[in-house]
Design a protein around this motif. Structure first.
Motif, PDB file in Angstrom:
ATOM      1  N   ILE A  14       0.852  -1.188   0.000  1.00 51.56           N
ATOM      2  CA  ILE A  14       0.000   0.000   0.000  1.00 51.56           C
ATOM      3  C   ILE A  14       0.885   1.234   0.000  1.00 51.56           C
ATOM      4  O   ILE A  14       1.719   1.417   0.901  1.00 51.56           O
ATOM      5  N   SER A  15       0.722   2.092  -1.006  1.00 54.87           N
ATOM      6  CA  SER A  15       1.543   3.296  -1.096  1.00 54.87           C
ATOM      7  C   SER A  15       0.848   4.525  -0.525  1.00 54.87           C
ATOM      8  O   SER A  15       1.504   5.484  -0.117  1.00 54.87           O
ATOM      9  N   THR A  16      -0.484   4.500  -0.491  1.00 53.05           N
ATOM     10  CA  THR A  16      -1.230   5.638   0.048  1.00 53.05           C
ATOM     11  C   THR A  16      -2.619   5.172   0.445  1.00 53.05           C
ATOM     12  O   THR A  16      -3.101   4.146  -0.029  1.00 53.05           O
ATOM     13  N   GLY A  17      -3.239   5.919   1.309  1.00 50.98           N
ATOM     14  CA  GLY A  17      -4.588   5.572   1.737  1.00 50.98           C
ATOM     15  C   GLY A  17      -4.837   6.022   3.162  1.00 50.98           C
ATOM     16  O   GLY A  17      -3.909   6.370   3.907  1.00 50.98           O
ATOM     17  N   GLU A  18      -6.090   6.023   3.536  1.00 53.92           N
ATOM     18  CA  GLU A  18      -6.476   6.339   4.910  1.00 53.92           C
ATOM     19  C   GLU A  18      -6.578   5.022   5.679  1.00 53.92           C
ATOM     20  O   GLU A  18      -7.259   4.092   5.259  1.00 53.92           O
ATOM     21  N   ILE A  19      -5.886   4.956   6.813  1.00 50.23           N
ATOM     22  CA  ILE A  19      -5.801   3.715   7.575  1.00 50.23           C
ATOM     23  C   ILE A  19      -6.699   3.796   8.796  1.00 50.23           C
ATOM     24  O   ILE A  19      -6.612   4.740   9.595  1.00 50.23           O
ATOM     25  N   LEU A  20      -7.555   2.796   8.962  1.00 50.83           N
ATOM     26  CA  LEU A  20      -8.391   2.665  10.152  1.00 50.83           C
ATOM     27  C   LEU A  20      -8.030   1.377  10.861  1.00 50.83           C
ATOM     28  O   LEU A  20      -7.866   0.330  10.228  1.00 50.83           O
ATOM     29  N   LEU A  21      -7.897   1.437  12.180  1.00 52.55           N
ATOM     30  CA  LEU A  21      -7.620   0.247  12.968  1.00 52.55           C
ATOM     31  C   LEU A  21      -8.940  -0.386  13.389  1.00 52.55           C
ATOM     32  O   LEU A  21      -9.818   0.295  13.916  1.00 52.55           O
ATOM     33  N   LEU A  22      -9.062  -1.696  13.161  1.00 51.37           N
ATOM     34  CA  LEU A  22     -10.306  -2.397  13.461  1.00 51.37           C
ATOM     35  C   LEU A  22     -10.327  -2.995  14.858  1.00 51.37           C
ATOM     36  O   LEU A  22     -11.395  -3.340  15.359  1.00 51.37           O
ATOM     37  N   ASP A  23      -9.164  -3.152  15.475  1.00 56.34           N
ATOM     38  CA  ASP A  23      -9.154  -3.708  16.818  1.00 56.34           C
ATOM     39  C   ASP A  23      -9.965  -2.816  17.749  1.00 56.34           C
ATOM     40  O   ASP A  23      -9.952  -1.584  17.634  1.00 56.34           O
ATOM     41  N   ARG A  24     -10.610  -3.418  18.728  1.00 58.87           N
ATOM     42  CA  ARG A  24     -11.600  -2.715  19.538  1.00 58.87           C
ATOM     43  C   ARG A  24     -11.048  -1.442  20.167  1.00 58.87           C
ATOM     44  O   ARG A  24     -11.683  -0.390  20.156  1.00 58.87           O
ATOM     45  N   ASP A  25      -9.842  -1.501  20.730  1.00 59.32           N
ATOM     46  CA  ASP A  25      -9.298  -0.356  21.445  1.00 59.32           C
ATOM     47  C   ASP A  25      -8.813   0.749  20.514  1.00 59.32           C
ATOM     48  O   ASP A  25      -8.480   1.825  20.960  1.00 59.32           O
ATOM     49  N   ALA A  26      -8.721   0.447  19.213  1.00 57.95           N
ATOM     50  CA  ALA A  26      -8.178   1.445  18.280  1.00 57.95           C
ATOM     51  C   ALA A  26      -9.183   1.838  17.219  1.00 57.95           C
ATOM     52  O   ALA A  26      -8.878   2.625  16.336  1.00 57.95           O
ATOM     53  N   ALA A  27     -10.394   1.334  17.275  1.00 56.43           N
ATOM     54  CA  ALA A  27     -11.370   1.607  16.220  1.00 56.43           C
ATOM     55  C   ALA A  27     -11.673   3.090  16.123  1.00 56.43           C
ATOM     56  O   ALA A  27     -11.796   3.800  17.101  1.00 56.43           O
ATOM     57  N   GLY A  28     -11.745   3.578  14.884  1.00 61.10           N
ATOM     58  CA  GLY A  28     -12.128   4.969  14.638  1.00 61.10           C
ATOM     59  C   GLY A  28     -11.064   5.972  14.981  1.00 61.10           C
ATOM     60  O   GLY A  28     -11.385   7.122  15.234  1.00 61.10           O
ATOM     61  N   ALA A  29      -9.804   5.581  14.993  1.00 59.24           N
ATOM     62  CA  ALA A  29      -8.757   6.481  15.475  1.00 59.24           C
ATOM     63  C   ALA A  29      -8.200   7.359  14.390  1.00 59.24           C
ATOM     64  O   ALA A  29      -6.999   7.537  14.280  1.00 59.24           O
TER      65      ALA A  29
END
Length: 261
Positions: free
Chosen positions: A240-255
């Protein structure tokens, strides 16, 4: 307004203003007028800050709005690797103020998370003028307060430690930038990559990557030799060279979202 120099490194010139529209816009304007590398600008209040992907940044006051002007050449001219230098520098400047260092993590490519919630971000812009190439790195951090932004999970340093004066963080960033630039020049990107991964969310963290062509879901594998994110998907490992990253793990969701320059 004040000035400072990091011995043995960049001749930093720190300017502090009570209010600016955008510290990065100010640095870009100064670059156009031939300003030399080492200009560092902090605003106690920023009225037109911006984050990545064109987002506005709300400044409730007491937080960090800071940008630096550099004129990279040689190995330092690899703009695509500067997010790692800047991220490591930012992490190093914030870490002393956090009670539990394990809570502060880097997120590819430009964010800092506290307990899985975004607390800081970096915006890198580059260009050229009659005097050569320039690079402006903007640093925004929630130190004392969190802006109210619907749908975004945000944190501030004060929630997990002691909120420092913004000037102390700004000076810390300058010193850490010198440190990591020297590592990059003397030891190469592999050392930076290893250091970044040690401070990032763990391998195996579940991610979503949003881009212009849609989104991918998978688990974090690491970084390749060019700093691209490696994502293990159902079809295999993708670069992946570019993009918006979202964490799916519960403690990091929506960060995502919430800081800018």
């Amino acid at each position: 307004m004040s000035a400072g120099t990091a011995p043995g490194g960049t001749a930093w010139r720190l300017e502090i203003y009570d209010e600016l529209g955008s510290t990065s816009d100010y640095c870009i304007a100064q670059a156009g007028q031939g300003a030399e590398a080492g200009l560092a600008v902090m605003a106690r209040r920023q009225t037109s800050g911006r984050g990545s992907r064109g987002r506005d940044w709300q400044d409730p006051g007491g937080n960090l709005a800071f940008s630096v002007l550099l004129r990279p050449a040689g190995v330092d001219g690899a703009v695509g690797l500067w997010p790692f230098v800047a991220g490591l520098a930012f992490h190093g400047a914030i870490l002393p103020w956090i009670d539990d260092p394990a809570l502060l993590r880097l997120k590819w490519p430009n964010d800092l998370l506290l307990a899985g919630r975004k607390t800081a971000g970096i915006l890198i812009e580059s260009g050229s003028d009659a005097t050569g190439r320039w690079l402006v790195i903007g640093f925004g951090a929630n130190l004392r307060a969190v802006p109210s932004i619907a749908g975004r999970a945000l944190a501030c340093v004060a929630d997990y430690g002691t909120a420092p004066e913004p000037e102390l963080v700004a000076r810390g960033i300058c010193a850490e930038l010198d440190r990591w630039q020297a590592v990059w020049r003397d030891r190469g990107f592999d050392v930076l990559r290893t250091a970044w991964l040690e401070r990032a969310h763990p391998v195996g963290t579940r991610l979503v990557v949003r881009g212009e062509s849609g989104q991918l879901e998978g688990s974090f594998v690491g970084l390749d030799a060019q700093g691209m994110l490696l994502l293990r998907c159902a079809e295999g490992v993708k670069r992946i060279s570019t993009g918006e990253i979202l964490l799916l793990d519960r403690d990091a969701a929506g960060a995502s979202g919430g800081t800018g320059t």
